[in-house]
Design a protein around this motif. Structure first.
Motif, PDB file in Angstrom:
ATOM      1  N   THR A   1     -16.994 -51.006  20.581  1.00 23.25           N
ATOM      2  CA  THR A   1     -15.643 -51.572  20.703  1.00 23.25           C
ATOM      3  C   THR A   1     -14.970 -51.019  21.960  1.00 23.25           C
ATOM      4  OG1 THR A   1     -14.922 -49.799  19.225  1.00 23.25           O
ATOM      5  CG2 THR A   1     -15.190 -51.975  18.266  1.00 23.25           C
ATOM      6  N   LEU A   2     -15.139 -49.709  22.162  1.00 19.16           N
ATOM      7  CA  LEU A   2     -14.502 -49.085  23.312  1.00 19.16           C
ATOM      8  C   LEU A   2     -15.233 -49.456  24.602  1.00 19.16           C
ATOM      9  CD1 LEU A   2     -13.676 -45.561  21.759  1.00 19.16           C
ATOM     10  CD2 LEU A   2     -12.312 -47.630  21.763  1.00 19.16           C
ATOM     11  N   VAL A   3     -16.575 -49.617  24.510  1.00 15.49           N
ATOM     12  CA  VAL A   3     -17.352 -50.001  25.691  1.00 15.49           C
ATOM     13  C   VAL A   3     -16.930 -51.391  26.167  1.00 15.49           C
ATOM     14  CG1 VAL A   3     -19.695 -50.652  26.449  1.00 15.49           C
ATOM     15  CG2 VAL A   3     -19.356 -48.539  25.160  1.00 15.49           C
TER      16      VAL A   3
ATOM     17  N   PHE B   1      -7.155 -57.557  11.327  1.00 16.56           N
ATOM     18  CA  PHE B   1      -6.867 -58.580  12.353  1.00 16.56           C
ATOM     19  C   PHE B   1      -8.117 -58.942  13.144  1.00 16.56           C
ATOM     20  CE2 PHE B   1      -4.472 -54.569  13.586  1.00 16.56           C
ATOM     21  CZ  PHE B   1      -5.525 -53.971  14.269  1.00 16.56           C
ATOM     22  N   TYR B   2      -9.184 -59.226  12.368  1.00 14.02           N
ATOM     23  CA  TYR B   2     -10.456 -59.599  12.986  1.00 14.02           C
ATOM     24  C   TYR B   2     -10.988 -60.884  12.389  1.00 14.02           C
ATOM     25  CZ  TYR B   2     -10.176 -54.627  14.035  1.00 14.02           C
ATOM     26  OH  TYR B   2      -9.741 -53.396  14.435  1.00 14.02           O
ATOM     27  N   LEU B   3     -11.643 -61.687  13.259  1.00 14.56           N
ATOM     28  CA  LEU B   3     -12.399 -62.842  12.797  1.00 14.56           C
ATOM     29  C   LEU B   3     -13.862 -62.515  13.087  1.00 14.56           C
ATOM     30  CD1 LEU B   3     -11.913 -65.744  11.685  1.00 14.56           C
ATOM     31  CD2 LEU B   3     -12.291 -66.540  14.018  1.00 14.56           C
TER      32      LEU B   3
ATOM     33  N   LEU C   1     -10.191 -59.526  23.461  1.00 12.61           N
ATOM     34  CA  LEU C   1     -10.207 -59.599  21.989  1.00 12.61           C
ATOM     35  C   LEU C   1     -11.257 -58.620  21.455  1.00 12.61           C
ATOM     36  CD1 LEU C   1     -10.065 -63.480  21.327  1.00 12.61           C
ATOM     37  CD2 LEU C   1      -8.198 -61.928  21.877  1.00 12.61           C
ATOM     38  N   SER C   2     -11.534 -57.573  22.243  1.00  8.45           N
ATOM     39  CA  SER C   2     -12.586 -56.632  21.822  1.00  8.45           C
ATOM     40  C   SER C   2     -12.019 -55.502  20.983  1.00  8.45           C
ATOM     41  CB  SER C   2     -13.359 -56.106  23.030  1.00  8.45           C
ATOM     42  OG  SER C   2     -12.521 -55.397  23.902  1.00  8.45           O
ATOM     43  N   VAL C   3     -11.295 -54.593  21.600  1.00  8.50           N
ATOM     44  CA  VAL C   3     -10.818 -53.453  20.823  1.00  8.50           C
ATOM     45  C   VAL C   3      -9.755 -53.926  19.824  1.00  8.50           C
ATOM     46  CG1 VAL C   3      -8.948 -52.728  22.358  1.00  8.50           C
ATOM     47  CG2 VAL C   3     -10.174 -51.011  21.029  1.00  8.50           C
ATOM     48  N   GLY C   4      -9.766 -53.314  18.641  1.00 10.77           N
ATOM     49  CA  GLY C   4      -8.805 -53.745  17.634  1.00 10.77           C
ATOM     50  C   GLY C   4      -7.632 -52.800  17.569  1.00 10.77           C
ATOM     51  N   GLU C   5      -6.523 -53.239  18.108  1.00 11.41           N
ATOM     52  CA  GLU C   5      -5.298 -52.444  17.947  1.00 11.41           C
ATOM     53  C   GLU C   5      -4.097 -53.363  18.038  1.00 11.41           C
ATOM     54  OE1 GLU C   5      -4.384 -49.507  20.866  1.00 11.41           O
ATOM     55  OE2 GLU C   5      -5.239 -50.648  22.528  1.00 11.41           O
TER      56      GLU C   5
HETATM   57  N1  GLU Z   1     -10.142 -50.183  15.257  1.00  6.45           N
HETATM   58  C1  GLU Z   1     -10.539 -50.439  16.600  1.00  6.45           C
HETATM   59  C2  GLU Z   1     -11.777 -51.273  16.681  1.00  6.45           C
HETATM   60  O1  GLU Z   1     -12.592 -51.279  15.809  1.00  6.45           O
HETATM   61  C3  GLU Z   1     -10.462 -49.288  17.495  1.00  6.45           C
HETATM   62  C4  GLU Z   1     -11.629 -48.933  18.369  1.00  6.45           C
HETATM   63  C5  GLU Z   1     -12.386 -47.777  17.852  1.00  6.45           C
HETATM   64  O2  GLU Z   1     -11.766 -46.778  17.516  1.00  6.45           O
HETATM   65  O3  GLU Z   1     -13.606 -47.905  17.761  1.00  6.45           O
HETATM   66  O4  GLU Z   1     -11.887 -51.981  17.643  1.00  6.45           O
END
Ligand code: GLU
Ligand code: PMP
Length: 397
Positions: free
Chosen positions: A16-18, A322-324, A36-40
């Motif tokens: 996700t961070l990459v 908040f993911y599809l 739309l990659s990292v979830g925040e």
């Molecule tokens: N909750 C986020 C995600 O899954 C944050 C990124 C992470 O901490 O891996 O994209």
């Protein structure tokens, strides 16, 4: 010569961070990328929380904090658990850390011995598997698909349990699928787990407040299993505070004590300012949480509608987070300009490079035929991103 330890050499980077980093790099080169990659949450932290943090600075909350967190914060969390979840935890049973991520890792490192099995229903969040690997535990994946709404059935759980099972990591509302276990479903799982009191149930509830089907249900509400459960939560998602780094666990005393010992040698107590901000978050007006939930729900409806119109994607209607997480195997094996999409990671890279939409391939979530879009962004971004995804995928033959 590479000198990193085998432990780190064998660890995967957080995908996700990459992907988010790659998206930022392309943006820095001037490309108009929709991330739309990292979830925040894309919202700012509410003002009343920011004010509390400013006050904490002025009041000189600048010293090392107690390893489990300020008592006043743990009291606030204890009241929150009582008020919102009907759960009774003493402040001593609560430990704060630098984010729910650290809290999960603290528990895994504190209870898993080399060779112990940890059950993880998949699709699962990227970091769980790597945390278990760090503890030299054995990951036991329970596969679930879109046709079962990504929820583990009781019989799947029963089959996965062995005499070596030490822990299970449940996440509801789920990242990456958005699925939410109902109270009845949790009760059935609790009834099975209670027959195995040695199994620690790590219940990641970080998306508690982003729930579109009603009130949050915690597996810790069932008395027959409560002594095995570790509730994980934090302020990142509910209060749009991802960068503040403040998470916590509520758990049986022996687990909290073990985690405090580990954390005392490792990172110490969490940031003083973030803790005072979190305390304010829990005591303040909760309207901001509801406003954000409603915004996420509207966006959920929008992205489900638009993604359902894209040929080859199988889409369900997520009930939280908040993911599809559409199934995308229709596109695997297809090519563009001689490049074949062998995996959903290839597909995610293709969407980033050709469509300028960043998302994450399912392999990172132990679900190779899927792809994850985070819709914690504006309606305009969602509309434009889905248009680009549709056009870009249509290039594949
Ligand atoms: N909750 C986020 C995600 O899954 C944050 C990124 C992470 O901490 O891996 O994209
Ligand atoms: N668990 C899940 C399922 C998550 O999606 C996240 C967000 N990356 C976390 C834990 C970690 O949250 P925090 O920001 O509190 O470390």
């Amino acid at each position: 010569m590479t000198q990193v330890s085998e432990r780190i050499a064998g660890l995967a980077a957080s995908e996700t961070l990459v992907m988010s980093q790659k998206s930022n790099e392309l943006k820095a080169q001037g490309f108009d990328v929709i991330n739309l990659s990292v979830g925040e949450p894309d919202f700012n932290t509410p003002d009343y929380i920011k004010e509390a943090a400013k006050k904490a600075i002025d009041d000189n909350f600048s010293f090392y904090t107690p390893v489990p967190g300020y008592l006043s914060l743990r009291q606030a969390i204890s009241k929150k658990l009582e008020r919102e979840n009907g759960l009774s935890y003493k402040p001593e049973q609560i430990a704060c850390s630098n984010g729910a991520k650290q809290s999960v890792c603290n528990v895994v490192l504190s209870v898993v011995d080399p060779g112990d099995e940890v059950i993880i229903p998949a699709p699962c969040w990227v970091s769980y598997i790597e945390m278990v690997k760090l503890a030299e535990g054995k990951v036991v994946i329970v596969e679930t698909g879109i046709e079962q709404d990504f929820k583990m059935t009781p019989s799947q759980l029963e089959i996965a349990i062995t005499p070596k099972t030490k822990a299970i990591i449940l996440c509801s509302p789920s990242n990456p699928t958005g699925s939410v276990y109902t109270k009845a479903e949790l009760k059935t799982l609790a009834d099975i787990l209670s027959k195995h009191p040695r199994i620690v149930v790590i219940a990641d509830e970080i998306y508690e407040h982003i729930n579109y089907i009603g009130k949050h249900e915690s597996i810790a509400q069932f008395e027959n299993v409560k002594d095995q459960v570790v509730v994980i939560n934090g302020v990142s998602k509910a209060y749009a505070m991802t960068g503040w780094r403040l998470g916590w666990m509520a758990a049986p005393q022996w687990i909290v004590s073990a985690c405090n010992k580990l954390q005392g040698q490792y990172t110490s107590g969490a940031s003083s300012i973030a803790q005072k901000a979190a305390e304010a978050a829990y005591y303040g007006d909760q309207q901001c949480v509801e406003d954000m939930r409603l915004a996420f729900m509207r966006r959920r409806d929008l992205i489900v509608k638009l993604a359902s119109e894209i040929e080859g994607l199988k889409v369900n209607k997520p009930e939280g987070a908040f993911y599809l997480f559409p199934e995308c195997s229709y596109y695997l094996g297809k090519s563009y300009n001689g490049k074949t999409m062998k995996t959903s990671a290839d597909l995610a890279m293709f969407l980033l490079e050709k469509g300028h939409v960043a998302c994450v391939g399912g392999l990172a979530f132990a679900a190779p035929n899927y792809i994850r879009f985070s819709y914690a962004t504006s309606d305009e971004n969602i509309i434009e991103a889905m248009k680009r995804v549709k056009e870009t995928l249509a290039k594949l033959r």
